[in-house]
Structures are given as C-alpha cells and as structure tokens.
Write a protein that holds these residues in place. Structure first.
Motif, PDB file in Angstrom:
ATOM      1  N   ASP A 188       0.854  -1.198   0.000  1.00  0.00           N
ATOM      2  CA  ASP A 188       0.000   0.000   0.000  1.00  0.00           C
ATOM      3  C   ASP A 188       0.883   1.239   0.000  1.00  0.00           C
ATOM      4  OD1 ASP A 188       0.755   0.684   2.727  1.00  0.00           O
ATOM      5  OD2 ASP A 188      -0.581  -0.926   3.368  1.00  0.00           O
ATOM      6  N   ASP A 189       0.260   2.397  -0.107  1.00  0.00           N
ATOM      7  CA  ASP A 189       1.047   3.632  -0.185  1.00  0.00           C
ATOM      8  C   ASP A 189       1.103   4.382   1.145  1.00  0.00           C
ATOM      9  OD1 ASP A 189      -1.575   4.444  -0.145  1.00  0.00           O
ATOM     10  OD2 ASP A 189      -1.400   5.807  -1.841  1.00  0.00           O
ATOM     11  N   THR A 190       0.808   3.704   2.246  1.00  0.00           N
ATOM     12  CA  THR A 190       0.845   4.368   3.547  1.00  0.00           C
ATOM     13  C   THR A 190       2.189   4.198   4.251  1.00  0.00           C
ATOM     14  OG1 THR A 190      -0.055   2.427   4.693  1.00  0.00           O
ATOM     15  CG2 THR A 190      -1.638   4.045   3.855  1.00  0.00           C
ATOM     16  N   GLN A 191       3.091   3.438   3.676  1.00  0.00           N
ATOM     17  CA  GLN A 191       4.391   3.213   4.310  1.00  0.00           C
ATOM     18  C   GLN A 191       5.205   4.507   4.314  1.00  0.00           C
ATOM     19  OE1 GLN A 191       6.141  -0.021   2.128  1.00  0.00           O
ATOM     20  NE2 GLN A 191       5.055  -1.550   3.317  1.00  0.00           N
ATOM     21  N   VAL A 192       5.923   4.739   5.400  1.00  0.00           N
ATOM     22  CA  VAL A 192       6.753   5.935   5.500  1.00  0.00           C
ATOM     23  C   VAL A 192       8.163   5.689   4.978  1.00  0.00           C
ATOM     24  CG1 VAL A 192       5.452   6.952   7.390  1.00  0.00           C
ATOM     25  CG2 VAL A 192       7.362   5.434   7.894  1.00  0.00           C
ATOM     26  N   ALA A 193       8.514   4.417   4.762  1.00  0.00           N
ATOM     27  CA  ALA A 193       9.833   4.090   4.233  1.00  0.00           C
ATOM     28  C   ALA A 193       9.767   2.809   3.419  1.00  0.00           C
ATOM     29  CB  ALA A 193      10.843   3.932   5.369  1.00  0.00           C
TER      30      ALA A 193
END
Length: 84
Positions: free
Chosen positions: A30-35
């Motif tokens: 998903d695109d919620t990862q911070v790294a």
C-alpha cells in the motif's frame, strides 16, 4: 510468478554521490508506508527516493545477493535436461 521489484536510489543532496547506489525494493502493498526497505536492509524514507526506470549508477551488491530469484513458470518437466 515473480514479485515486482522497484529500482530506487536516494536523491542527490540526501546522501553523497558515492552512496547513491541503485537498490532493489519489493513493491509495497500500500502507499501508507513511510519508508521503503531495500533487500539489503537500507531504509529509504518518503521524500528521499528517486524511482528509476532502468538501472543507473552503481548497483547495491547487498540487494543483488538478496533479491529473490524468479520462479520458473514454464511447463517443462523439471527432471529433464535440455536436449541438443
């Protein structure tokens, strides 16, 4: 089927030029990862990444050693050798 892999390096100015190696990163779920975590373990935080469309610069040797090998999806019999 092989897992999709991204080619990523840290942007200029984030690290020195000698540290801008081309890392292999599994595509995130998903695109919620911070790294992003490269196969070598390098963390690349949001805003630091430069997504590459082709290899550029020095490859990360650690990533090359750790990236999963593609699975053979052919229907060949695995016990048979190649015929000449």
């Amino acid at each position: 089927m092989s897992m999709p892999v991204l080619l990523v390096r840290k942007r200029a100015g984030v690290v020195g030029e000698t540290q801008r190696t081309c890392h292999l990163v599994p595509v995130p779920d998903d695109d919620t990862q911070v790294a992003l975590t490269a196969y070598c373990g390098e963390l690349i935080h949001r805003g630091e990444a430069e997504l590459l469309t082709q290899p550029s610069g020095m490859p990360c040797v650690g990533c090359l050693f750790r990236v999963p090998m593609p699975r053979d999806t052919s229907t060949r019999d695995p016990g048979r050798g190649t015929e000449s």
